[in-house]
Design an enzyme around this catalytic site. Structure first.
Site, PDB file in Angstrom:
ATOM      1  N   CYS A 261       0.891  -1.167   0.000  1.00 19.45           N
ATOM      2  CA  CYS A 261       0.000   0.000   0.000  1.00 19.45           C
ATOM      3  C   CYS A 261       0.920   1.204   0.000  1.00 19.45           C
ATOM      4  O   CYS A 261       1.225   1.767   1.036  1.00 19.45           O
ATOM      5  CB  CYS A 261      -0.894  -0.021   1.239  1.00 19.45           C
ATOM      6  SG  CYS A 261      -2.162  -1.289   1.177  1.00 19.45           S
ATOM      7  N   ALA A 262       1.362   1.605  -1.166  1.00 16.22           N
ATOM      8  CA  ALA A 262       2.627   2.341  -1.248  1.00 16.22           C
ATOM      9  C   ALA A 262       2.542   3.860  -1.304  1.00 16.22           C
ATOM     10  O   ALA A 262       3.512   4.532  -0.947  1.00 16.22           O
ATOM     11  CB  ALA A 262       3.405   1.837  -2.451  1.00 16.22           C
ATOM     12  N   ALA A 263       1.447   4.422  -1.791  1.00 18.07           N
ATOM     13  CA  ALA A 263       1.442   5.881  -2.006  1.00 18.07           C
ATOM     14  C   ALA A 263       1.366   6.631  -0.666  1.00 18.07           C
ATOM     15  O   ALA A 263       0.739   6.137   0.267  1.00 18.07           O
ATOM     16  CB  ALA A 263       0.242   6.269  -2.859  1.00 18.07           C
ATOM     17  N   PRO A 264       2.005   7.789  -0.570  1.00 18.49           N
ATOM     18  CA  PRO A 264       2.730   8.519  -1.626  1.00 18.49           C
ATOM     19  C   PRO A 264       4.180   8.070  -1.815  1.00 18.49           C
ATOM     20  O   PRO A 264       4.933   8.741  -2.505  1.00 18.49           O
ATOM     21  CB  PRO A 264       2.676   9.963  -1.130  1.00 18.49           C
ATOM     22  CG  PRO A 264       2.659   9.838   0.373  1.00 18.49           C
ATOM     23  CD  PRO A 264       1.890   8.587   0.678  1.00 18.49           C
ATOM     24  N   GLY A 265       4.559   6.960  -1.205  1.00 17.60           N
ATOM     25  CA  GLY A 265       5.873   6.399  -1.528  1.00 17.60           C
ATOM     26  C   GLY A 265       6.968   6.718  -0.536  1.00 17.60           C
ATOM     27  O   GLY A 265       8.141   6.497  -0.828  1.00 17.60           O
ATOM     28  N   LYS A 267       7.778   5.187   2.270  1.00 19.55           N
ATOM     29  CA  LYS A 267       8.513   3.980   2.693  1.00 19.55           C
ATOM     30  C   LYS A 267       9.150   3.294   1.494  1.00 19.55           C
ATOM     31  O   LYS A 267      10.230   2.718   1.604  1.00 19.55           O
ATOM     32  CB  LYS A 267       7.585   3.047   3.476  1.00 19.55           C
ATOM     33  CG  LYS A 267       7.086   3.715   4.761  1.00 19.55           C
ATOM     34  CD  LYS A 267       6.197   2.843   5.593  1.00 19.55           C
ATOM     35  CE  LYS A 267       5.615   3.613   6.769  1.00 19.55           C
ATOM     36  NZ  LYS A 267       4.581   4.597   6.365  1.00 19.55           N
ATOM     37  N   ASP A 312      -5.177  -3.430  -6.755  1.00 19.88           N
ATOM     38  CA  ASP A 312      -5.737  -3.687  -5.429  1.00 19.88           C
ATOM     39  C   ASP A 312      -4.885  -4.765  -4.757  1.00 19.88           C
ATOM     40  O   ASP A 312      -4.847  -5.913  -5.222  1.00 19.88           O
ATOM     41  CB  ASP A 312      -7.194  -4.158  -5.597  1.00 19.88           C
ATOM     42  CG  ASP A 312      -7.866  -4.426  -4.253  1.00 19.88           C
ATOM     43  OD1 ASP A 312      -7.170  -4.413  -3.211  1.00 19.88           O
ATOM     44  OD2 ASP A 312      -9.085  -4.651  -4.256  1.00 19.88           O
ATOM     45  N   CYS A 384      -0.556   3.284  11.326  1.00 19.64           N
ATOM     46  CA  CYS A 384      -0.294   4.474  12.151  1.00 19.64           C
ATOM     47  C   CYS A 384      -1.495   4.647  13.077  1.00 19.64           C
ATOM     48  O   CYS A 384      -2.166   5.665  13.046  1.00 19.64           O
ATOM     49  CB  CYS A 384      -0.022   5.702  11.292  1.00 19.64           C
ATOM     50  SG  CYS A 384      -1.276   6.033  10.053  1.00 19.64           S
TER      51      CYS A 384
END
Ligand SMILES: C[S@@+](CC[C@H](N)C(=O)[O-])C[C@H]1O[C@@H](n2cnc3c(N)ncnc32)[C@H](O)[C@@H]1O
Length: 452
Positions: A261-265, A267, A312, A384
């Site tokens: 679940c990468a955005a906004p990137g 990590k 997804d 978080c």
């Protein structure tokens, strides 16, 4: 005539009008940053500084929303119409923050009311409420601050859940979350070292403290354009707690890594800075996925090694090809209850049922991704959040469902330890290599699993 806020001449009136339009949307359920963008888009000829000023006005008001609404309930004989309530809340917040002389706030609030059709008729009422507040402030505050929701600036259910999860720490969590957020940077290890960057800040006269291996806290907030080395990709803005994910994943050269679940990137980029692994960055939201590529490009990390995939994560059949992954990072969607200091609108946007609904979504993502992990591979689950349903309980339930999953201790922490509570600014000390975790961070939950 359009009901959009117009840019009044003086900046505070323009900022109040803009912030009030956004506040109305926010109180109807829209996230404050999106509401501000929406309100700004309605303005024909915006004052150049109006949006930044409106952001400041709206975010500082959100840090004492319960107080503002309780004061309005006492100042107004009946609930004002939403546009009037919004402007009144923001003007009261400006009076409380004492950044401007009281007469200037009242004057500018009246100007702002007169500039917008939906508040024009209420200008005398707003004037009267603000003047009454100035006359009776101590008594009004005493009357409303006995309410727990006002003292902690959170809805009743939110306070109750934190109290039940953290019987010792709940008040300090809630107070920490009312602070203005610290500006924390991540130093790009490919470009410079943390010590070298700190030296550069010292020479530039910028007060800063190292709060993690690559984390630097700038004591005074400033726009990214004024952060030394930001445009050149030497640093990024990222909380020091979020900076734990990439090193804790322990990805080595030649490994295949999935950032699910990468955005906004944030990590993804940290992983690419620290390792030579190949990375698939999956994000469901196409618009947000573009920000991953932008961030990688700014940091000089755009290459074939990192693939950005719009898809997804809960349906890997749609996008997964090739061998299994050696490492998976699942930074799952969550209530964000650990980052209220940065997003003070969060407790007012969430509903009690969201916690269980998000926990179900997180479990679905975990179950869909686990089969993509190679034997002896590791999956790091991150949220978080402070709510146990999304953290400790989620991790325990996952381990019960998957008998080939073994929870392994996080580097430097005890077995089973993974809930990080937000650290107040006053407790932040200088980080040294002996510290197992950063000395200043927001609230996160981490759990690391290895496949038997
Ligand atoms: C907590 S944020 C990720 C932050 C990111 N890892 C970083 O460090 O910058 C969660 C992200 O997951 C995305 N998301 C939510 N559900 C998803 C799904 N089923 N598949 C892929 N992405 C998803 C959201 O759009 C959001 O961008």
């Amino acid at each position: 005539m359009s009901d959009a806020p117009i840019a009044a001449g003086p900046p505070l009136a323009a900022a109040l009008a803009l912030a009030a339009a956004a506040w109305r949307e926010f109180r109807q359920g829209r996230a404050l940053d999106r509401a501000l963008e929406w309100a700004a888009a309605q303005v024909m000829t915006p004052h150049p500084r109006a949006l930044a000023a409106a952001q400041d006005v709206a975010y500082s008001a959100a840090r004492h929303l319960a107080l503002l609404e309780a004061l309005i309930a006492r100042l107004a004989p009946r609930p004002p119409a939403p546009p009037v309530a919004a402007l009144l809340a923001l003007a009261l917040s400006q009076l409380i923050s004492r950044r401007h002389p009281p007469y200037a706030v009242v004057d500018q609030a009246v100007h702002a009311a007169q500039a917008v059709p939906s508040t024009r008729k209420a200008a005398p009422f707003i004037n009267a409420c603000l003047r009454r507040y100035l006359r009776e402030a101590p008594a009004l505050h005493a009357a409303v601050e006995s309410e727990e929701t006002v003292r902690h600036n959170a809805p009743r259910w939110w306070i109750d859940r934190l109290r039940s999860a953290y019987p010792q720490a709940w008040t300090s969590i809630l107070q920490t979350q009312r602070e203005a957020p610290p500006l924390v940077l991540r130093v790009n290890a490919r470009r410079t070292t943390t010590d070298e960057y700190l030296r550069r800040l010292r020479l530039a006269g910028i007060a800063a403290t190292r709060v993690g291996a690559q984390a630097v806290w700038l004591h005074e907030p400033r726009p990214v354009a004024d952060i030394p080395g930001f445009a050149a990709g030497e640093v990024s803005v990222q909380d020091a707690g979020a900076q734990l994910a990439a090193p804790w994943l322990q990805a080595g050269a030649g490994m295949r890594v999935l950032d699910a679940c990468a955005a906004p990137g944030g990590k993804t980029a940290h992983l690419a800075e620290l390792t030579e692994a190949t990375i698939d960055a999956v994000e469901r939201d196409a618009a947000r996925s573009a920000r991953i590529s932008e961030n990688l490009a700014r940091l000089g990390l755009a290459s074939d090694r990192v693939r950005v995939i719009v898809g997804d994560a809960a349906q890997p059949a749609q996008w997964h090809r090739g061998p299994l992954y050696d490492r998976i990072l699942l930074d799952a969607p969550c209530t964000a209850s650990g980052i209220v200091r940065r997003h003070p609108d969060i407790p007012w946007l969430r509903r009690p049922a969201d916690v269980a609904q998000l926990a179900t979504q997180q479990a679905r993502l975990l179950d869909a991704l686990w089969p993509l992990l190679a034997p002896a591979g590791r999956l790091l689950y991150v949220v978080c959040s402070l709510f146990p349903e999304e953290g400790v309980e989620q991790a325990a339930a996952f381990e019960r469902r998957w008998t080939d999953a073994r929870r392994v201790p996080l580097p430097g922490l005890q077995a089973g330890e993974g809930q990080l509570l937000p650290v107040p600014l006053t407790a932040a000390t200088a980080w040294t290599v002996d510290c197992a975790r950063p000395t200043l961070h927001d609230g996160f939950f981490f759990a690391l699993f290895e496949k038997r």
